[in-house]
Design an enzyme around this catalytic site. Structure first.
Site, mmCIF file in Angstrom:
data_model
loop_
_atom_site.group_PDB
_atom_site.id
_atom_site.type_symbol
_atom_site.label_atom_id
_atom_site.label_comp_id
_atom_site.label_asym_id
_atom_site.label_seq_id
_atom_site.Cartn_x
_atom_site.Cartn_y
_atom_site.Cartn_z
ATOM 1 N N ARG A 64 0.825 -1.216 0.000
ATOM 2 C CA ARG A 64 0.000 0.000 0.000
ATOM 3 C C ARG A 64 0.854 1.259 0.000
ATOM 4 O O ARG A 64 0.420 2.307 -0.489
ATOM 5 C CB ARG A 64 -0.955 0.010 1.203
ATOM 6 N N GLU A 101 4.613 -10.150 15.199
ATOM 7 C CA GLU A 101 3.958 -10.702 16.390
ATOM 8 C C GLU A 101 4.146 -12.219 16.417
ATOM 9 O O GLU A 101 4.481 -12.810 17.444
ATOM 10 C CB GLU A 101 2.479 -10.327 16.376
#
Lengths: 177, 177
Positions: A64, A101
Site C-alpha cells: 500500500r 507478532e
C-alpha cells in the site's frame, strides 16, 4: 493541517472491525482512494510534512505504501524506490529480517537505489507496530542514505510504533488514532 | 508516441537475466522509477492511451501496478481501486482464482469499489502471460463495470498474453518485447 482537511481525511477512512482478526479494528484507506479530491489532499499534506527540505528520493513500502509513495514522488519530481518483501526485486539487494507478532518477515531494497548522502523520505499509509518502518530505516542507513523523515497517512498511537523507529528519526503522521 | 520518448522509456528498463529463474530475462522497471523525468513520460503516455475517453476509475494490480495506477489516477483526477492478492482487503470482496504456470493464484477487489456502468481503466506495469489481467477483467465485469481499456507499460508479446484478455478488450502497451 487545517481542521477541515483533517475532517475530510478522517471521514474517508473506514473502520473495519475484526480484521485481519478478532478484536482488531482495521483502518481501511480504500474509500479515500476512491475520492480523488480527498486523495489529493492526503498527497498534498504528506508533501507538506517535509516542506522546504531537500528530498532526493522517496521510499514506498510494499504494497500500500507504493500507492502514496509513488504519487508523492511523482508530484515532487524525485525518484521513487520500492522496498519490497523478499524475492521480488531482481537486482542486487540489501535485505533485513525483523520480528512480527508471530514469526519473522524480510524486506529488501536494490543496493543501487540509494547512494551515500541521498536525502530520503519514507512514505507509507500506516504506522502500526513500526516493525517494517524500522527495518526500512535500517536499510536506508546501511546504504549510506540520510533519512529526512518518515511520513505516514495514519498512525496507531496506542501501538507505540514511533518509539522503535529511533530517537533520531523525524516521524510525521496526518491522522492519529 | 514519438521515437525519442520511446527511446527514453526503453533506456530506463533494465534486463536482468535468469530472474526469477534460469532462462527468463526480467524487465526491471526500478531504474525508470528513479528517473523522475522518465517516470513522468511513462505516466503521460499511459494517460494518452485513453486520450479523450471518459474514465471513472483506475484499477492498479498488486503490487507494482499500484505504482503506475495510483499516479495515473491522481493525474487524471479519478478514483483508484487496488486489486489485491487474496486476504489483504478488509471489506466485502469479489474474488477469483486463476491458473499460473505452477499452481493457482487468487485476487480480489472490494465489491463497493465498482458500481454498475463505471468506466474502468486497468493500469499495470507488465503484460506477460495475461493471467492476472484476465482475472482482473472478470472481476470488473462481474461488478458491472465497463472496461474501457487495459494499459501496460511493458508487453512481452512472445507470451501472447493479449490473446487471453478477450477479443472485446482494448489493450495498449507502451513498450513491446
Amino acid at each position: 493541517m487545517n481542521p477541515e482537511t483533517l475532517e475530510q481525511l478522517n471521514a474517508a477512512i473506514r473502520d473495519i472491525p475484526d480484521f485481519p482478526k478478532e478484536g482488531i479494528v482495521f483502518k481501511d484507506i480504500t474509500p479515500l482512494l476512491l475520492q480523488p479530491e480527498v486523495f489529493k489532499l492526503a498527497i498534498r499534506e504528506l508533501i507538506q510534512t517535509v516542506d522546504g527540505q531537500k528530498i532526493d528520493k522517496i521510499i514506498g513500502i510494499d504494497a500500500r505504501g507504493f500507492i502514496f509513495g509513488a504519487v508523492v514522488a511523482h508530484e515532487m519530481g524525485v525518484g521513487f524506490i520500492p522496498v519490497r518483501k523478499i524475492g521480488k526485486l531482481p537486482h542486487l539487494t540489501e535485505s533485513i529480517s525483523y520480528s512480527l507478532e508471530y514469526g519473522e518477515a524480510e524486506i529488501e531494497v536494490h543496493r543501487d537505489a540509494i547512494s551515500p548522502g541521498d536525502r530520503v523520505l519514507i512514505v507509507d499509509d500506516l504506522l502500526a507496530t513500526g516493525g517494517t518502518a524500522a527495518a526500512t530505516i535500517q536499510l536506508v542507513k546501511r546504504l549510506g542514505g540520510h533519512l529526512v523523515a518518515a511520513s505516514f497517512l495514519i498512525e496507531l498511537t496506542f501501538l507505540n510504533g514511533r518509539d522503535i523507529l529511533g530517537e533520531d528519526v523525524t516521524v510525521h503522521s496526518l491522522l492519529s488514532y
